[in-house]
Motif scaffolding. Structure first.
Motif, PDB file in Angstrom:
ATOM      1  N   ASP A   1     -10.672  -1.874 -20.755  1.00  0.00           N
ATOM      2  CA  ASP A   1     -11.399  -0.676 -20.962  1.00  0.00           C
ATOM      3  C   ASP A   1     -11.685   0.023 -19.728  1.00  0.00           C
ATOM      4  OD1 ASP A   1     -11.426  -1.438 -23.597  1.00  0.00           O
ATOM      5  OD2 ASP A   1     -13.441  -2.230 -23.551  1.00  0.00           O
ATOM      6  N   PHE A   2     -11.503  -0.558 -18.597  1.00  0.00           N
ATOM      7  CA  PHE A   2     -11.692   0.101 -17.297  1.00  0.00           C
ATOM      8  C   PHE A   2     -10.366   0.782 -16.984  1.00  0.00           C
ATOM      9  CE2 PHE A   2     -14.438  -3.608 -17.125  1.00  0.00           C
ATOM     10  CZ  PHE A   2     -15.543  -2.964 -16.973  1.00  0.00           C
ATOM     11  N   THR A   3     -10.382   2.046 -16.937  1.00  0.00           N
ATOM     12  CA  THR A   3      -9.206   2.890 -16.889  1.00  0.00           C
ATOM     13  C   THR A   3      -8.816   3.190 -15.338  1.00  0.00           C
ATOM     14  OG1 THR A   3     -10.576   4.808 -16.828  1.00  0.00           O
ATOM     15  CG2 THR A   3      -9.498   4.669 -18.896  1.00  0.00           C
ATOM     16  N   GLN A   4      -9.644   2.996 -14.623  1.00  0.00           N
ATOM     17  CA  GLN A   4      -8.997   3.075 -13.097  1.00  0.00           C
ATOM     18  C   GLN A   4      -8.993   1.587 -12.369  1.00  0.00           C
ATOM     19  OE1 GLN A   4     -10.956   5.950 -10.577  1.00  0.00           O
ATOM     20  NE2 GLN A   4     -12.148   7.037 -12.262  1.00  0.00           N
ATOM     21  N   THR A   5      -8.041   1.425 -11.621  1.00  0.00           N
ATOM     22  CA  THR A   5      -8.123   0.254 -10.768  1.00  0.00           C
ATOM     23  C   THR A   5      -7.568   0.777  -9.277  1.00  0.00           C
ATOM     24  OG1 THR A   5      -5.409   0.062 -11.209  1.00  0.00           O
ATOM     25  CG2 THR A   5      -6.818  -1.013 -12.522  1.00  0.00           C
ATOM     26  N   GLY A   6      -7.827  -0.270  -8.531  1.00  0.00           N
ATOM     27  CA  GLY A   6      -7.483  -0.159  -7.106  1.00  0.00           C
ATOM     28  C   GLY A   6      -7.133  -1.110  -6.392  1.00  0.00           C
ATOM     29  N   THR A   7      -6.995  -1.180  -5.136  1.00  0.00           N
ATOM     30  CA  THR A   7      -6.436  -2.365  -4.361  1.00  0.00           C
ATOM     31  C   THR A   7      -6.970  -2.210  -2.972  1.00  0.00           C
ATOM     32  OG1 THR A   7      -4.726  -3.700  -3.846  1.00  0.00           O
ATOM     33  CG2 THR A   7      -4.330  -1.394  -3.913  1.00  0.00           C
ATOM     34  N   ARG A   8      -6.929  -3.200  -2.193  1.00  0.00           N
ATOM     35  CA  ARG A   8      -7.042  -2.870  -0.674  1.00  0.00           C
ATOM     36  C   ARG A   8      -6.355  -4.049   0.014  1.00  0.00           C
ATOM     37  NH1 ARG A   8     -10.454  -6.839   1.279  1.00  0.00           N
ATOM     38  NH2 ARG A   8     -12.350  -7.422   0.219  1.00  0.00           N
TER      39      ARG A   8
ATOM     40  N   ARG B   1      -1.289 -12.776   7.861  1.00  0.00           N
ATOM     41  CA  ARG B   1      -0.415 -11.701   7.744  1.00  0.00           C
ATOM     42  C   ARG B   1      -1.120 -10.443   7.268  1.00  0.00           C
ATOM     43  NH1 ARG B   1       3.803 -14.457   3.808  1.00  0.00           N
ATOM     44  NH2 ARG B   1       4.634 -12.295   3.933  1.00  0.00           N
ATOM     45  N   PRO B   2      -0.872  -9.477   8.195  1.00  0.00           N
ATOM     46  CA  PRO B   2      -1.268  -8.038   7.896  1.00  0.00           C
ATOM     47  C   PRO B   2      -0.666  -7.615   6.698  1.00  0.00           C
ATOM     48  CG  PRO B   2      -0.108  -8.148   9.926  1.00  0.00           C
ATOM     49  CD  PRO B   2      -0.083  -9.265   9.454  1.00  0.00           C
ATOM     50  N   GLY B   3      -1.087  -6.380   6.036  1.00  0.00           N
ATOM     51  CA  GLY B   3      -0.193  -5.889   5.020  1.00  0.00           C
ATOM     52  C   GLY B   3      -0.170  -6.540   3.631  1.00  0.00           C
ATOM     53  N   ILE B   4      -1.042  -7.119   3.256  1.00  0.00           N
ATOM     54  CA  ILE B   4      -0.996  -7.937   2.152  1.00  0.00           C
ATOM     55  C   ILE B   4      -2.045  -7.233   1.332  1.00  0.00           C
ATOM     56  CG2 ILE B   4      -1.568 -10.216   0.891  1.00  0.00           C
ATOM     57  CD1 ILE B   4      -0.312 -11.522   3.132  1.00  0.00           C
ATOM     58  N   TYR B   5      -1.913  -6.824  -0.139  1.00  0.00           N
ATOM     59  CA  TYR B   5      -2.809  -6.107  -0.963  1.00  0.00           C
ATOM     60  C   TYR B   5      -3.169  -7.194  -2.029  1.00  0.00           C
ATOM     61  CZ  TYR B   5      -2.574  -2.350   2.029  1.00  0.00           C
ATOM     62  OH  TYR B   5      -2.577  -1.463   3.272  1.00  0.00           O
ATOM     63  N   TYR B   6      -4.265  -6.843  -2.793  1.00  0.00           N
ATOM     64  CA  TYR B   6      -4.929  -7.440  -3.625  1.00  0.00           C
ATOM     65  C   TYR B   6      -3.952  -6.853  -4.914  1.00  0.00           C
ATOM     66  CZ  TYR B   6      -8.464  -9.970  -1.994  1.00  0.00           C
ATOM     67  OH  TYR B   6      -9.188 -10.904  -1.128  1.00  0.00           O
ATOM     68  N   GLN B   7      -4.079  -7.420  -6.176  1.00  0.00           N
ATOM     69  CA  GLN B   7      -3.432  -7.059  -7.389  1.00  0.00           C
ATOM     70  C   GLN B   7      -4.337  -5.851  -7.843  1.00  0.00           C
ATOM     71  OE1 GLN B   7      -4.577 -10.434  -9.844  1.00  0.00           O
ATOM     72  NE2 GLN B   7      -5.678  -8.827 -11.323  1.00  0.00           N
ATOM     73  N   PRO B   8      -4.078  -4.697  -8.760  1.00  0.00           N
ATOM     74  CA  PRO B   8      -4.684  -3.665  -9.174  1.00  0.00           C
ATOM     75  C   PRO B   8      -5.830  -4.116  -9.789  1.00  0.00           C
ATOM     76  CG  PRO B   8      -2.246  -3.259  -9.481  1.00  0.00           C
ATOM     77  CD  PRO B   8      -2.513  -4.631  -9.079  1.00  0.00           C
ATOM     78  N   HIS B   9      -6.966  -3.657  -9.302  1.00  0.00           N
ATOM     79  CA  HIS B   9      -8.117  -4.309 -10.349  1.00  0.00           C
ATOM     80  C   HIS B   9      -9.241  -3.553 -10.358  1.00  0.00           C
ATOM     81  CE1 HIS B   9     -11.365  -7.216 -11.346  1.00  0.00           C
ATOM     82  NE2 HIS B   9     -10.533  -7.889 -11.669  1.00  0.00           N
ATOM     83  N   PRO B  10     -10.002  -3.183 -11.486  1.00  0.00           N
ATOM     84  CA  PRO B  10     -11.112  -2.203 -11.465  1.00  0.00           C
ATOM     85  C   PRO B  10     -12.074  -2.624 -10.388  1.00  0.00           C
ATOM     86  CG  PRO B  10     -11.044  -3.490 -13.532  1.00  0.00           C
ATOM     87  CD  PRO B  10      -9.699  -4.031 -12.789  1.00  0.00           C
ATOM     88  N   ALA B  11     -12.617  -3.761 -10.159  1.00  0.00           N
ATOM     89  CA  ALA B  11     -13.572  -4.048  -9.077  1.00  0.00           C
ATOM     90  C   ALA B  11     -13.178  -3.414  -7.538  1.00  0.00           C
ATOM     91  CB  ALA B  11     -13.631  -5.511  -8.871  1.00  0.00           C
ATOM     92  N   LEU B  12     -11.838  -2.991  -7.440  1.00  0.00           N
ATOM     93  CA  LEU B  12     -11.502  -2.407  -6.238  1.00  0.00           C
ATOM     94  C   LEU B  12     -11.280  -0.854  -6.273  1.00  0.00           C
ATOM     95  CD1 LEU B  12      -8.998  -5.076  -5.175  1.00  0.00           C
ATOM     96  CD2 LEU B  12     -11.324  -4.952  -4.471  1.00  0.00           C
ATOM     97  N   ALA B  13     -11.535  -0.457  -7.575  1.00  0.00           N
ATOM     98  CA  ALA B  13     -11.329   1.026  -7.597  1.00  0.00           C
ATOM     99  C   ALA B  13     -12.259   1.822  -6.879  1.00  0.00           C
ATOM    100  CB  ALA B  13     -11.250   1.381  -9.287  1.00  0.00           C
ATOM    101  N   ARG B  14     -11.946   2.819  -6.181  1.00  0.00           N
ATOM    102  CA  ARG B  14     -12.697   3.843  -5.347  1.00  0.00           C
ATOM    103  C   ARG B  14     -12.379   5.148  -5.630  1.00  0.00           C
ATOM    104  NH1 ARG B  14     -15.477   1.344  -1.039  1.00  0.00           N
ATOM    105  NH2 ARG B  14     -14.694  -0.897  -0.607  1.00  0.00           N
ATOM    106  N   ASP B  15     -13.388   5.854  -5.710  1.00  0.00           N
ATOM    107  CA  ASP B  15     -13.286   7.394  -5.763  1.00  0.00           C
ATOM    108  C   ASP B  15     -13.007   8.093  -4.628  1.00  0.00           C
ATOM    109  OD1 ASP B  15     -15.555   7.339  -4.415  1.00  0.00           O
ATOM    110  OD2 ASP B  15     -16.833   7.858  -6.151  1.00  0.00           O
ATOM    111  N   THR B  16     -12.685   9.299  -4.710  1.00  0.00           N
ATOM    112  CA  THR B  16     -12.224  10.004  -3.525  1.00  0.00           C
ATOM    113  C   THR B  16     -12.945   9.768  -2.194  1.00  0.00           C
ATOM    114  OG1 THR B  16     -13.204  12.193  -4.632  1.00  0.00           O
ATOM    115  CG2 THR B  16     -10.561  11.867  -4.610  1.00  0.00           C
ATOM    116  N   GLN B  17     -14.403   9.886  -2.616  1.00  0.00           N
ATOM    117  CA  GLN B  17     -15.244   9.471  -1.389  1.00  0.00           C
ATOM    118  C   GLN B  17     -15.343   8.281  -0.835  1.00  0.00           C
ATOM    119  OE1 GLN B  17     -17.342  11.373  -4.219  1.00  0.00           O
ATOM    120  NE2 GLN B  17     -16.273  13.039  -3.086  1.00  0.00           N
TER     121      GLN B  17
END
Lengths: 736, 325, 470
Positions: free
Chosen positions: A175-182, A138-154
């Motif tokens: 301790d990792f302040t940023q998280t991300g998903t994809r 299924r498309p449109g499924i996202y991972y949980q917020p996690h620092p491993a997936l955190a990306r910066d603006t670039q």
């Protein structure tokens, strides 16, 4: 004499002042204790009072999970967490029986193609040589917020390239302040299948899967070579091409099997095939993280309804709702909230509870929402009614506690070692001996004595609920039971003795040697308290036929050693199904799975050419009358051959509190919590009512203390009135 | 003083080494790496290849004492004994068999252990001293007899009965405190109060009797007679003379125990579900995770030896006549 | 019957009893020791606690004489896999009585109602009558009168037994006294009666000990008709198990002491006497051993023993032999962990004695070191050995319970208080509460440890009287 330690005296002096202050405090504390007893919240609440009315589920675990890595974990107690955090392409339907698969991350059930020797598609499963599974996700499924997936603006990963110095600053995942998903893509599924082969993961099913998934063993060999070359650098599995699993497009992947293995479908519902983002491996492989317990074993990353917010296997595992969770509806047919979005429960807390007694008592006090029933608390909770059916005791029923009973897809049995010269082999005499023992050893009694009736007598290898298993009054083993006046009865001891005589052991004496027959039973000991009783029971059962039984009880490891080398005669063992297909039970008797010769799971080393041929056909056939006929034939064969004394299918009893809804006993669904709901308001009221404070012991204590005080005061007065002359000179009288 | 300390520490080193070798032998004799692998890998589909893989991943595939394949000093360092045992000496505890960092676990579990051990230790000593003083104060009266008999009765009851009885009455029947569990911070009061009281109570009888003997010896000395002649009251004598002087032998007996408080209490912690080092040890024994057990043995040894040295130090600090050389 | 079985622990226990006998024969020959023991036994608290200990000890001795049965004797069922003891014979038929499950003390029926067929062939939810209970209908009396009847009868028997014993002992003492006087050519006089209480406090103790005899007799007679302390989960008599646990406790305590003694004496006295290198080695060994956390060492050794047993099943063919080997291992390892304490005390004392005049004199006379150690030092530290061993005994018995509870103590199949307590914890969680197994183990253990503590207190006072002269 020199008087040391005047400083202590000074301390004592200061201490008095402190003590008098403390006394005030203490009285105040006691007052608080009483005042708070009168209202608001029970005193023995083990949770912070701010959570009193929170929509949080409370559970317990007795053994902490050893890993939460979906490719590694293979135990039920880990599965209850993993299945809430990770999702698989398929899953079992929550309510349907016999069990049925339905898509979860996949769009639909996979398309299966069977291929013949030339690699061309064929419809004949029996002649097929290989197969392939095409899965659309299924498309449109996202991972949980996690620092491993955190990306910066670039678009670069933030935490992927930390230097050892930087890495040192991180002690826990928070301790990792940023998280991300994809978004979830087909690559993640393929990546996880590659992980099964990775020597750095050590997946327990690699051995099994390398026999099915094409090219998996080859991939392993390449990875191992790389490891040898560069032991220090972590593997990047994306660099290795792998024909066993390939990405077709962003949302489609294909698994190729080296054999037609229709049961592979069920594996797709197990955590081993859950998606796994490659970024996680990059993230966790950074220096020093493993020593901070920052690893995939302890900090999972998934797409499921919950995410792990706190992992302290020493005390508490806490899960909270995954904010990125895709939309999923509660299935129709549920009593509450059917058709609404799941999950209903906002958070889950699992506490470490090593001992069964506090766990059970806390359940009764209302601090755990569900509980199994241990054999020690069984009598306290369950009574059998006039029809012989289990029922809740009135006290629990009045509190609204609900009981659910389900037969588990597993079997326990006494196996004969087919290679043993006395009990094993296809020789009709040995067969008669096995049949005689099967009649004499009354497993129904075992269930009653040792399981409080929590078991169903096994008639063959297939537990009820498995496709193809026969149920009903006619589905009995004709070699052990017979029907008399419409009732199924165990064959008499006289018949067993007759069989024993035909086997060459009249009244337990070997005709050839004239010596009494001696048999050996191997048991893996788990140091239970009632082990002595268990052994006595087995000895008594064999003694019914005048056969002397020697019990070799060893640790689990030694037991495995013996099975591996075939140094057993009779042994006690069990099997918990991986999936609800008859193949998963019948393969335990398939000759080429023999333990001693081939290292497979057929630990009794049973060998029967007819059975093996039928097994091959059965395992490939579509579910239908043809397959049913094969299964019936196979079951009848092993019933006659009796390589096992069919033991029992365990039955589990599950209790749940009145404020828990939508719970439905389904042993194959580990993530039932995502369907469940709670009423915290009702829970709070019940807790108050069930945990009333007993005040009288305090009065009693006070009274005793007062009495002692009065005595002391009296003594003091008495001594003061005495004449000083009698005090000191002879050192006889008291000082004061 | 410094030289004394150095000598003591030098003396401790062979002891620690001996313990290290002893435990290594004992635990590897007990549990071969094969057993450990099987224990950790679970029950299904276990192939010899999987066992080998596990051993390799956890470093159990190395030779025990001498590696013939490695070169020069690696022959000794690239071995099981060095990796698993010698590294302990520099407090590098490594990973447990279930892949968790032992040092981290020790850190998180130390708090709960101390939260129970320190209060119960202090409570036990204070209560025992008070009762012992009462016994000495009311010598040769019915009250003393009553106290002595109570002490003997208290010490004749197994700790298990205190725990089981206490948990049954206070937590289960009366609903005063939670049955089990722990919570860091201020919430822990309700969890630890019962274990603390039970621990103090179970040691009370023996300690009070021991202290009584010490105080009795003290009270017969001449300076007490002098104090009596001065006309001091019994309470004054007891608190200003007998207690400070009797404190010395008590102190020396007690200081040796202080470092071992870190180890936690096996029974209390497992009964009350307190996630401390005591229950850590018990779980490790039950799950046969000998990496943890070896660490705990080593820690226990070091702490005990530390206690011995501490005792000497306090002795010289409290009693100026004692000099450490 | 007639097929005696000797377990390893039995044999060691006999050896120990022999050694105790040897010690007391030594006491009898040495005037100063005899005098100390006499001052100890003058106190009623000493002889009552000693009496209780002797009662327990004799139970342990009776329970250490094992045999197998070929035919039924006094209601004991023959069972080729089961080993009985003389104690079982005395308590027969209790060992062969099995109820289904729990029954309360002195109950006539099961503790909880069960579904069963009644005479009309209908299912009925009711109590199940016990197989081991007096037939009150045949005897036509109520349970209460039956209980009282048996209680009184048993109590009177117990009293009579005690009084007879007392009378016989008194007579023996008098005769001995008379013979002594005849030898010394003195006129025969009746010596003051030993057992006759003269002071008021002695009367209390006298009555107390008679009450104890009454209770023992009453319980024994009641156990012939009732489950005095109820039954456990699988319907075994709790009284029987609790009483049979006495052997485990005593064996553990005494065999451990047996292991401790040679280790401590052989290490400590040479270390103290010679000093130097020997002293360094001994000190090193005991510091090392005592620095290892005891529980962990015990756990490791017990697990090692289990591995050994499962690798060599032929050496331990029966579960009884396995349990026995495990008990022995436990004793050995407890001995290994607890000898350090005694060793330290003995070493310190030897250091002092080394400088005394009589040792120096013996040295000057040219006696060999071994001779001096055996003849001059050992006798002078023997009181320390005695005190330490007696004092440690009760803590060993309590340690058994704790270790068994953790799972590194005696075999789970063995009758022991630790196993009873472990099971009792589950029973306390039941509803309604099953309290009697815990009560039974608590009572028997408490009485035993209390008397050991009281007795050891008296022994300590007797041998080091300095402390009490306050």
């Amino acid at each position: 004499m020199y008087c040391q330690g005047c400083w202590i005296a000074a301390c004592v002096d200061k201490g008095y002042a402190f003590l008098s202050k403390l006394r005030e405090q203490f009285i105040w504390l006691i007052l608080i204790f009483f005042l708070s007893a009168c209202h608001h919240q029970p005193h023995n609440n083990p949770y912070p009072s701010r959570d009193d009315k929170a929509n949080v589920y409370y559970g317990a675990f007795s053994t902490p999970p050893k890993t939460l890595d979906p490719a590694k974990s293979y135990t039920v107690n880990e599965a209850q967490f993993i299945s809430l955090i990770y999702e698989t392409p398929l899953e079992y339907h929550y309510l349907k029986r016999p069990w049925a698969l339905k898509p979860l991350l996949a769009e639909g059930l996979p398309q299966i193609r069977y291929l013949d020797a030339q690699g061309l598609p064929t419809l004949d499963r029996l002649k097929a040589k290989s197969s392939e599974y095409i899965i659309h996700i299924r498309p449109g499924i996202y991972y949980q917020p996690h620092p491993a997936l955190a990306r910066d603006t670039q678009g670069q990963l933030v935490y992927a390239h930390l230097s050892p110095a930087q890495a040192q600053h991180y002690h826990q995942i928070s301790d990792f302040t940023q998280t991300g998903t994809r978004e979830l893509t087909a690559d993640d599924f393929v990546y996880e299948i590659k992980r099964l082969a990775s020597p750095q993961v050590q997946s327990p099913i690699y051995g099994l899967m390398s026999g099915h998934i094409m090219d998996l063993a080859h991939l392993r060999a390449r990875l191992e070579m790389q490891m040898q070359k560069n032991p220090k650098t972590p593997l990047d599995l994306r660099d290795y091409s792998f024909s066993g699993a390939e990405v077709l497009d962003r949302y489609t992947y294909r698994i190729r099997l080296s054999d037609p293995y229709p049961q592979f479908m069920y594996w797709l519902a197990m955590s081993f095939f859950a998606p796994y983002p490659w970024e996680a491996d990059r993230f966790y492989s950074q220096p020093g993280f493993a020593h901070q317990n920052i690893s995939i074993d302890w900090v999972p990353i998934g797409t499921g309804p919950y995410q792990l917010s706190q992992n302290n296997p020493n005390a508490l595992l806490q899960l909270i709702k995954n904010p990125n969770f895709h939309r999923e509806k509660l299935p129709q047919g549920l009593a509450h909230y059917a058709g609404e979005e799941l999950p209903k429960i906002q958070g889950l807390e699992f506490y470490s509870e090593k001992e069964s007694i506090p766990r059970w008592n806390k359940f009764l006090q209302g601090y755990y929402d569900q509980s199994g029933i241990g054999s020690d608390s069984f009598d306290a909770a369950i009574a059998y009614n006039a029809q012989g059916l289990p029922e809740l005791k009135p006290k629990l029923r009045d509190q609204g506690i609900k009981l659910q009973i389900s037969t588990e897809p597993s079997i326990f049995y006494l196996g004969f070692n087919w290679q043993d010269p006395i009990v094993g082999g296809a020789d009709p005499k040995a067969q008669k001996l096995r049949q005689a023992l099967s009649i004499a050893i009354d497993m129904q009694e075992y269930i009653q004595i040792f399981l409080n009736g929590r078991g169903q007598l096994a008639q063959g290898p297939l537990p009820p609920g498995i496709w193809g298993a026969k149920t009903g009054s006619d589905a009995f083993n004709p070699f052990i039971f017979k029907k008399e006046q419409g009732q199924v009865k165990r064959r008499s001891l006289a018949e067993a003795q007759k069989l024993l005589t035909e086997a060459g052991y009249p009244n337990g004496i070997d005709v050839k040697t004239g010596k009494p027959l001696k048999l050996t039973l191997s048991i893996a000991s788990d140091s239970r308290i009632d082990e002595g009783t268990l052994y006595t029971w087995f000895i008594q059962q064999f003694a019914k036929l005048n056969i002397e039984l020697n019990i070799e009880s060893t640790t689990y490891n030694r037991f495995q050693d013996k099975l591996n080398s075939g140094a057993t005669q009779i042994f006690f063992s069990g099997w918990l199904a991986d999936y609800p297909d008859p193949e998963n039970f019948l393969f335990l008797l398939y000759g080429p799975n023999g333990k001693v010769k081939y290292g497979g799971e057929n630990i009794s080393n049973y060998q029967n050419a007819d059975f093996d041929r039928e097994y091959l056909a059965m395992s490939r056939l579509r579910k239908g009358p043809e397959r049913q006929a094969e299964i019936d034939r196979m079951v009848a064969e092993v019933q006659e051959d009796a390589p096992w004394i069919w033991g029992f299918y365990p039955v589990s009893f599950q209790l749940s509190q009145p404020w828990v809804f939508n719970n439905h006993a389904n042993p194959l669904v580990n993530n039932a919590l995502k369907y469940m709901a709670l009423d915290p308001e009702q829970r709070f009221k019940s807790r108050l009512a069930r945990n009333k404070l007993a005040v009288w012991p305090l009065w009693l204590m006070g009274l005793t203390l007062g009495l002692i005080m009065v005595c002391l005061w009296y003594l003091h007065r008495q001594q003061k009135n005495k004449k000083p002359a009698s005090i000191s000179i002879k050192g006889k009288g008291p000082l004061c | 003083m410094l030289i004394y300390l150095l000598r003591k520490i030098l003396y401790a080193i062979p002891v620690i080494l001996a313990v290290n070798v002893l435990t290594f032998m004992l635990f590897f004799k007990l549990n071969s790496p094969d057993d450990m692998a099987r224990m950790q890998l679970g029950q299904k589909y276990i192939t010899t290849e999987a066992l080998m893989g596990w051993k390799k991943a956890h470093g159990y595939d190395k030779p025990v004492f001498y590696n013939t394949q490695a070169s020069s000093w690696h022959a000794f360092t690239d071995t099981l004994f060095f990796e698993k045992s010698v590294k302990l000496l520099i407090f590098d505890f490594g990973l447990s068999d279930s892949n968790r960092d032992i040092g981290q676990d020790l850190k998180t579990r130390m708090g709960p252990s101390l939260a129970v051990a320190i209060p119960s230790f202090i409570l036990s000593i204070v209560l025992s001293i008070v009762i012992a003083l009462f016994m000495v104060l009311y010598r040769n009266t019915g009250f003393e007899k009553f106290l002595i008999v109570s002490c003997i009765i208290l010490m004749s009851i197994s700790t298990l009965f205190y725990i089981i009885g206490g948990q049954f009455l206070v937590a289960k029947t009366w609903h005063w405190v939670p049955l089990s569990g722990y919570m860091p911070g201020w919430g822990q009061f309700k969890f630890i109060i019962l274990p603390v009281v039970i621990a103090a109570l179970s040691g009370l009888g023996a300690n009070a009797r021991w202290y009584r003997a010490i105080f009795l010896e003290e009270i017969n000395k001449e300076y007490v007679q002098l104090a009596k002649a001065k006309g001091l009251s019994g309470f004054q004598i007891a608190f200003y003379h007998v207690l400070p002087n009797g404190a010395l032998p008590i102190l020396t007996g007690v200081v040796v125990l202080i470092p071992s408080l870190f180890m936690g209490s096996l029974l209390l912690e497992s009964f009350f579900g307190i996630p401390g080092l005591g229950s850590y040890t018990i779980d490790a024994i039950l799950q046969q995770d000998f990496a943890i057990v070896r660490v705990m043995v080593y820690l226990g040894t070091v702490l005990y030896l530390l206690g011995l040295i501490l005792t000497d130090l306090t002795y010289s600090y409290v009693d100026p006549r004692v000099r450490l050389e | 019957m007639n097929h005696w079985v000797f377990l390893n622990t039995d044999l060691l226990f006999y050896l120990l009893l022999f050694l105790i006998g040897l010690y007391f024969s030594l006491v009898y020959r040495q005037e100063h020791l005899r005098r100390i023991w006499r001052t100890i036994f003058v106190k009623p608290i000493a002889w009552i606690s000693c009496g209780v200990i002797i009662l327990y000890l004799s139970i342990a001795i009776l329970d250490s004489m094992h045999f197998t049965l070929k035919e039924e004797v006094r209601g004991l069922k023959p069972d080729p896999y089961r080993v009985y003891s003389v104690l079982d014979l005395i308590l027969a038929p209790l060992p062969s009585v099995d109820e289904k499950t729990y029954a309360a003390p002195l109950a006539l029926h099961s503790y909880q109602k069960e579904w069963q067929l009644n005479e009309q062939g209908e299912m009925q939810f009711s109590y199940v009558p016990l197989s081991y209970a007096p037939d009150l209908i045949a005897e036509a009396r109520s349970e209460f009168s039956d209980l009282m009847h048996r209680l009184l009868w048993g109590g009177v028997c117990g009293l009579a037994f005690a009084l007879t014993l007392m009378f016989m002992l008194e007579t023996l003492l008098q005769i001995g006294h008379a013979i002594k006087r005849i030898f010394k050519k003195q006129p025969i006089l009746i010596r003051p009666l030993f057992f006759w209480p003269r002071s008021s406090s002695k009367i209390v103790w006298f009555v107390l000990s008679l009450m104890l005899c009454f209770a023992v007799g009453a319980v024994l007679v009641l156990s012939k008709a009732y489950h005095v302390m109820g039954t456990d989960k699988i319907g075994q008599d709790v009284f029987l198990i609790a009483v049979k646990s006495i052997r485990t406790a005593i064996l553990l305590g005494s065999l451990t002491s047996l292991m401790v003694l040679p280790l401590a004496i052989l290490a400590a006295i040479p270390a103290g006497y010679w000093g130097g290198f020997v002293d360094d080695i001994v000190q090193f060994i005991y510091v090392t051993l005592s620095s290892i956390p005891g529980v962990l060492l015990i756990a490791a050794s017990i697990l090692a023993m289990q591995v050994y047993i499962s690798v060599h099943p032929d050496l331990f063919p029966t579960s009884l032999a396995r349990a026995d080997a495990r008990l022995l291992t436990l004793c050995a390892i407890l001995g290994l962990t607890s000898w350090t304490n005694l060793c330290r005390i003995l070493r310190a004392e030897t250091l002092k004695l080394r400088e005394t005049d009589f040792v120096l004199a013996a040295k000057a006379m040219g006696h060999r070191s071994l001779h001096i150690m055996a003849r001059h030092i050992l006798p002078n530290v023997s009181h320390l050995i005695l005190i330490t061993v007696v004092l440690d005994f009760s803590s060993l018995v309590m340690a058994e319970a704790v270790l068994t509870y953790i799972g590194v103590g005696v075999d789970p199949n063995m009758n022991s208080w630790g196993n009873m307590i472990a099971a009792a914890r589950l029973e306390l969680a039941r509803e309604p509460v099953v309290w009697w197994p815990l009560m039974a183990s608590f009572t028997l253990m408490f009485i035993f440890i209390l008397s050991v503590n009281l007795f050891s207190d008296q022994v300590r006072k007797g041998f080091s009287p300095r402390e009490e002269k306050v």
